[in-house]
Design an enzyme around this catalytic site. Sequence first.
Site, mmCIF file in Angstrom:
data_model
loop_
_atom_site.group_PDB
_atom_site.id
_atom_site.type_symbol
_atom_site.label_atom_id
_atom_site.label_comp_id
_atom_site.label_asym_id
_atom_site.label_seq_id
_atom_site.Cartn_x
_atom_site.Cartn_y
_atom_site.Cartn_z
ATOM 1 C CG ASP A 169 -1.851 1.265 1.136
ATOM 2 O OD1 ASP A 169 -2.502 1.478 0.094
ATOM 3 O OD2 ASP A 169 -1.867 2.046 2.094
ATOM 4 N NE ARG A 176 -5.393 4.074 -5.390
ATOM 5 C CZ ARG A 176 -5.925 4.234 -4.168
ATOM 6 N NH1 ARG A 176 -5.312 3.791 -3.086
ATOM 7 N NH2 ARG A 176 -7.088 4.816 -4.019
ATOM 8 C CB SER A 191 -5.674 1.701 -0.181
ATOM 9 O OG SER A 191 -5.014 2.690 0.560
ATOM 10 C CE LYS A 195 -3.588 3.452 4.931
ATOM 11 N NZ LYS A 195 -3.850 3.400 3.488
HETATM 12 N N1 URA Z 1 -7.198 6.522 2.336
HETATM 13 C C1 URA Z 1 -6.398 5.454 2.103
HETATM 14 O O1 URA Z 1 -5.670 5.023 2.983
HETATM 15 N N2 URA Z 1 -6.412 4.903 0.917
HETATM 16 C C2 URA Z 1 -7.197 5.332 -0.090
HETATM 17 O O2 URA Z 1 -7.161 4.756 -1.146
HETATM 18 C C3 URA Z 1 -8.032 6.442 0.146
HETATM 19 C C4 URA Z 1 -8.015 7.026 1.380
#
Ligand code: URA
Length: 442
Positions: A169, A176, A191, A195
């Site tokens: 991530d 991204r 994402s 995490k």
């Molecule tokens: N927060 C995140 O951790 N990931 C995303 O893709 C969008 C918001």
Amino acid sequence: VSEAAAESLRVPAILERKRDGHSLTRAEIDFLIAGYTTGDVPDYQMAAFAMAVNFSGMSDEETTDLTRAMLHSGSILDLSDLPGPKADKHSTGGVGDKTSLILAPLAAACGVTVPMISGRALAHSGGTLDKLESIPGFRVGLGLDEFRSTLRAHKLCFIGQTVEIAPADKKLYALRDVTATVPVLPLIVASIMGKKLAEGIDALILDVKTGDGAFMQREEDAVTLATRMVAIGKGMGKRVAAVITDMNEPTGRGIGNSLEVEEAISTLRGQGPKDLTDLSVELAAWMLVLTAVQPSLEAARTKIRGAIATGAGLELFRRVIEAQGGDPRVCDDVSRLPHASGRHEIRAESTGFLHRVGCRAAGEASMILGAGRNTVADKVDPSVGIELGRKVGDAVETGDLLATLHYNDRSRLDAALARLKGAFDITAAPVPARALVRRVIE
Ligand code: URA
């Protein structure tokens, strides 16, 4: 492995299948994410993958597989040796949303351990790590031993993804951000949950934003996103709920890293704007309820408001700042935070009520001033941003201060002002109040 299976585990073939709208197998997703984590799959192939997912989507099963792959790209923390319940909050990304800096110390002061793994600025939305790093000396790159010892001592620690925790991530998030692949539902789910499930928490409250400044602008898309994340979290044995909240107006008044830290400190002192205070209290209250530290939301809200009134939240924040190498004196003297050299004011050109503040425009203007990145390698400027002089619904008179832009670079200021053109609407009629929390998904 049969020849056909081996062929399907070539990255170009996986990209081709996703481009053409096919579902990927768990083996393909695992292969791609594992390769990306080690560096065998380069950024350009992963960027193509993200864009293919944007156009072709992913089934619920693929989204779950992607989340698992992200989660298992690193280790899953076991915090069971730390006493008491552990909970966290995560938002899908907002403008001026500094609630993490407020609710984490408040929840910790009320008995919940908060192992918070956060992200950086993403597209037009801010990131908790960038905000914290505007505090002189503050370190978010702690090793796991220090993370644990800080949690044990203070019940709160803020870190970013590391080589140990959800490293896929960490890389994909940055990619991204600069490849126009942020507002992609399966990628957001993987994402966030990838995490958060690595954190060793018992409970998680998700703040899923909807409206102009959110990645999911339509409420039904926000509900779909929330439902997926809650289902995946529950499937992995966590207590998870989501609140769908309004992001048609920046949260609070400050947008930009040090401006947001300053506002978080005043909110912990009980002097914050109402929307920011209410949202922080609501989310922190959910953390207390999901962990059964408090029996009801009502009781939890009272407890959290108490931690603002007594200063217990601010005191805990001060200790955590110090433990993470930051200058704790910022809590008493915000002039120790970085400040930009230039100020530019936007003033009202008519009298009436402030009907709209373009939320996405404000987020993008702040990024243009230097609060975010255009390439992975860019450094953010901690001192720049926007301070709103009025909130939606406020009465305004011609000449009233609508916003102050804090800038260091004149050409960036011009570009930010161009982005803010038409971002403030003033109408003759009063503006009906909008509910901050739209729905709850449990
Ligand atoms: N927060 C995140 O951790 N990931 C995303 O893709 C969008 C918001």
